[in-house]
Design a protein around this motif. Structure first.
Motif, mmCIF file in Angstrom:
data_model
loop_
_atom_site.group_PDB
_atom_site.id
_atom_site.type_symbol
_atom_site.label_atom_id
_atom_site.label_comp_id
_atom_site.label_asym_id
_atom_site.label_seq_id
_atom_site.Cartn_x
_atom_site.Cartn_y
_atom_site.Cartn_z
ATOM 1 N N GLN A 159 8.747 6.349 2.360
ATOM 2 C CA GLN A 159 9.916 5.665 1.820
ATOM 3 C C GLN A 159 10.799 5.119 2.945
ATOM 4 O OE1 GLN A 159 10.527 4.987 -1.585
ATOM 5 N NE2 GLN A 159 11.863 3.567 -0.504
ATOM 6 N N GLU A 160 10.912 5.856 4.031
ATOM 7 C CA GLU A 160 11.706 5.384 5.168
ATOM 8 C C GLU A 160 11.096 4.128 5.779
ATOM 9 O OE1 GLU A 160 14.865 5.249 7.806
ATOM 10 O OE2 GLU A 160 14.603 6.388 5.964
ATOM 11 N N VAL A 161 9.779 4.072 5.886
ATOM 12 C CA VAL A 161 9.116 2.869 6.406
ATOM 13 C C VAL A 161 9.421 1.680 5.496
ATOM 14 C CG1 VAL A 161 6.871 1.780 6.817
ATOM 15 C CG2 VAL A 161 7.307 4.098 7.650
ATOM 16 N N ILE A 162 9.344 1.883 4.187
ATOM 17 C CA ILE A 162 9.650 0.815 3.226
ATOM 18 C C ILE A 162 11.100 0.360 3.391
ATOM 19 C CG2 ILE A 162 9.941 0.289 0.770
ATOM 20 C CD1 ILE A 162 7.509 2.198 0.299
ATOM 21 N N ASN A 163 12.023 1.315 3.494
ATOM 22 C CA ASN A 163 13.439 0.972 3.666
ATOM 23 C C ASN A 163 13.688 0.197 4.959
ATOM 24 O OD1 ASN A 163 13.916 2.362 1.303
ATOM 25 N ND2 ASN A 163 14.727 4.180 2.308
ATOM 26 N N LEU A 164 13.048 0.622 6.045
ATOM 27 C CA LEU A 164 13.213 -0.071 7.320
ATOM 28 C C LEU A 164 12.666 -1.494 7.256
ATOM 29 C CD1 LEU A 164 12.316 2.798 9.808
ATOM 30 C CD2 LEU A 164 14.548 1.686 9.547
ATOM 31 N N HIS A 218 0.828 -1.199 0.000
ATOM 32 C CA HIS A 218 0.000 0.000 0.000
ATOM 33 C C HIS A 218 0.870 1.259 0.000
ATOM 34 C CE1 HIS A 218 -3.268 2.655 1.936
ATOM 35 N NE2 HIS A 218 -3.504 2.556 0.656
ATOM 36 N N LEU A 219 1.934 1.266 0.803
ATOM 37 C CA LEU A 219 2.834 2.418 0.822
ATOM 38 C C LEU A 219 3.486 2.643 -0.542
ATOM 39 C CD1 LEU A 219 4.614 2.001 4.268
ATOM 40 C CD2 LEU A 219 3.057 3.842 3.592
ATOM 41 N N LYS A 220 3.932 1.553 -1.171
ATOM 42 C CA LYS A 220 4.556 1.673 -2.493
ATOM 43 C C LYS A 220 3.550 2.214 -3.509
ATOM 44 C CE LYS A 220 8.116 -1.827 -1.875
ATOM 45 N NZ LYS A 220 8.599 -3.162 -2.262
ATOM 46 N N HIS A 221 2.309 1.749 -3.430
ATOM 47 C CA HIS A 221 1.261 2.226 -4.343
ATOM 48 C C HIS A 221 0.999 3.721 -4.123
ATOM 49 C CE1 HIS A 221 -2.321 2.224 -6.838
ATOM 50 N NE2 HIS A 221 -2.975 2.785 -5.833
ATOM 51 N N LEU A 222 0.908 4.131 -2.864
ATOM 52 C CA LEU A 222 0.685 5.543 -2.569
ATOM 53 C C LEU A 222 1.813 6.405 -3.126
ATOM 54 C CD1 LEU A 222 -0.611 5.402 1.113
ATOM 55 C CD2 LEU A 222 -1.924 6.063 -0.911
ATOM 56 N N LEU A 223 3.052 5.947 -2.955
ATOM 57 C CA LEU A 223 4.188 6.702 -3.481
ATOM 58 C C LEU A 223 4.186 6.741 -5.007
ATOM 59 C CD1 LEU A 223 7.123 5.697 -1.106
ATOM 60 C CD2 LEU A 223 6.035 7.940 -1.331
ATOM 61 N N ASP A 224 3.854 5.615 -5.623
ATOM 62 C CA ASP A 224 3.817 5.561 -7.090
ATOM 63 C C ASP A 224 2.761 6.503 -7.668
ATOM 64 O OD1 ASP A 224 5.843 3.698 -7.169
ATOM 65 O OD2 ASP A 224 4.497 1.983 -7.447
ATOM 66 N N GLN A 225 1.662 6.704 -6.944
ATOM 67 C CA GLN A 225 0.558 7.522 -7.430
ATOM 68 C C GLN A 225 0.682 8.997 -7.047
ATOM 69 O OE1 GLN A 225 -1.747 6.118 -9.503
ATOM 70 N NE2 GLN A 225 -0.380 4.380 -9.301
ATOM 71 N N SER A 226 1.645 9.331 -6.193
ATOM 72 C CA SER A 226 1.747 10.708 -5.706
ATOM 73 C C SER A 226 2.710 11.535 -6.547
ATOM 74 C CB SER A 226 2.206 10.712 -4.246
ATOM 75 O OG SER A 226 3.549 10.285 -4.155
ATOM 76 N N THR A 227 2.630 12.838 -6.369
ATOM 77 C CA THR A 227 3.572 13.751 -7.005
ATOM 78 C C THR A 227 4.940 13.510 -6.379
ATOM 79 O OG1 THR A 227 1.832 15.396 -7.273
ATOM 80 C CG2 THR A 227 4.106 16.184 -7.394
ATOM 81 N N VAL A 245 0.830 20.806 8.576
ATOM 82 C CA VAL A 245 1.318 21.076 7.225
ATOM 83 C C VAL A 245 2.728 20.530 7.064
ATOM 84 C CG1 VAL A 245 1.893 22.901 5.571
ATOM 85 C CG2 VAL A 245 -0.180 23.086 6.950
ATOM 86 N N ASN A 246 3.577 20.736 8.065
ATOM 87 C CA ASN A 246 4.950 20.223 8.008
ATOM 88 C C ASN A 246 4.969 18.700 7.955
ATOM 89 O OD1 ASN A 246 5.967 22.829 8.104
ATOM 90 N ND2 ASN A 246 6.223 22.808 10.314
ATOM 91 N N LEU A 247 4.114 18.062 8.728
ATOM 92 C CA LEU A 247 4.049 16.600 8.707
ATOM 93 C C LEU A 247 3.570 16.102 7.348
ATOM 94 C CD1 LEU A 247 4.280 13.865 10.123
ATOM 95 C CD2 LEU A 247 1.947 14.209 10.962
ATOM 96 N N ALA A 248 2.559 16.746 6.801
ATOM 97 C CA ALA A 248 2.048 16.341 5.490
ATOM 98 C C ALA A 248 3.117 16.482 4.420
ATOM 99 C CB ALA A 248 0.814 17.166 5.130
ATOM 100 N N SER A 249 3.927 17.518 4.497
ATOM 101 C CA SER A 249 4.966 17.711 3.484
ATOM 102 C C SER A 249 6.060 16.658 3.585
ATOM 103 C CB SER A 249 5.562 19.116 3.577
ATOM 104 O OG SER A 249 6.351 19.258 4.733
ATOM 105 N N ALA A 250 6.212 16.046 4.744
ATOM 106 C CA ALA A 250 7.220 14.998 4.932
ATOM 107 C C ALA A 250 6.694 13.604 4.583
ATOM 108 C CB ALA A 250 7.714 15.006 6.380
ATOM 109 N N ALA A 251 5.428 13.498 4.205
ATOM 110 C CA ALA A 251 4.802 12.199 3.966
ATOM 111 C C ALA A 251 5.556 11.310 2.981
ATOM 112 C CB ALA A 251 3.349 12.384 3.522
ATOM 113 N N PRO A 252 5.995 11.803 1.822
ATOM 114 C CA PRO A 252 6.708 10.907 0.902
ATOM 115 C C PRO A 252 8.003 10.340 1.494
ATOM 116 C CG PRO A 252 6.023 12.893 -0.255
ATOM 117 C CD PRO A 252 5.778 13.124 1.209
ATOM 118 N N GLN A 253 8.756 11.184 2.178
ATOM 119 C CA GLN A 253 9.995 10.710 2.788
ATOM 120 C C GLN A 253 9.724 9.726 3.923
ATOM 121 O OE1 GLN A 253 9.218 13.926 2.155
ATOM 122 N NE2 GLN A 253 10.995 15.014 1.359
ATOM 123 N N LEU A 254 8.684 9.979 4.692
ATOM 124 C CA LEU A 254 8.331 9.064 5.776
ATOM 125 C C LEU A 254 7.890 7.705 5.235
ATOM 126 C CD1 LEU A 254 6.380 11.525 8.100
ATOM 127 C CD2 LEU A 254 8.605 10.469 8.561
#
Length: 113
Positions: free
Chosen positions: A64-69, A8-17, A53-62
């Motif tokens: 990806q970090e979960v996937i990496n972990l 699901h995380l990979k799908h969300l990242l693939d579909q996001s800007t 707003v700051n948390l939302a802007s970090a969503a893609p990096q967060l």
């Protein structure tokens, strides 16, 4: 969302800007190319909070970090299993493998796909 599987995380990242995303003083979240992705002042039923707003802007990096972990933990489980299998002490094999597997499952929240 409480059930964020790796798939699901990979799908969300693939579909996001593509990130990185940035927050602006205006309460907007912009992409790396400057287009506005989200505007806090124009959001319906949104109580503007700069921390949100700051948390939302970090969503893609967060994400990806979960996937990496999760990938790193899977590698750790496999390497530990192999080390335990190569031990002559059966009790050590089982204890090591069970401890790592239990710990990783707890960290991953049982989302190791």
């Amino acid at each position: 969302m409480t059930d964020l599987t790796t798939t699901h995380l990979k799908h969300l990242l693939d579909q996001s800007t593509p990130g990185p995303w940035e927050t602006r003083d205006s309460g907007c979240i912009t992409s790396q190319h400057g287009e506005v992705l989200w505007n806090a002042d124009q959001a319906v039923d949104w109580s503007r909070n700069d921390h949100d707003v700051n948390l939302a802007s970090a969503a893609p990096q967060l994400a990806q970090e979960v996937i990496n972990l999760r990938d790193a933990l899977g590698y750790l489980v496999e390497e530990t299993r192999l080390a335990a299998e190569n031990s002559d002490d059966v009790v050590v094999q089982k204890r090591v493998a069970d401890a790592i597997k239990t710990t990783v499952a707890k960290i991953q929240g049982d989302h190791d796909e």
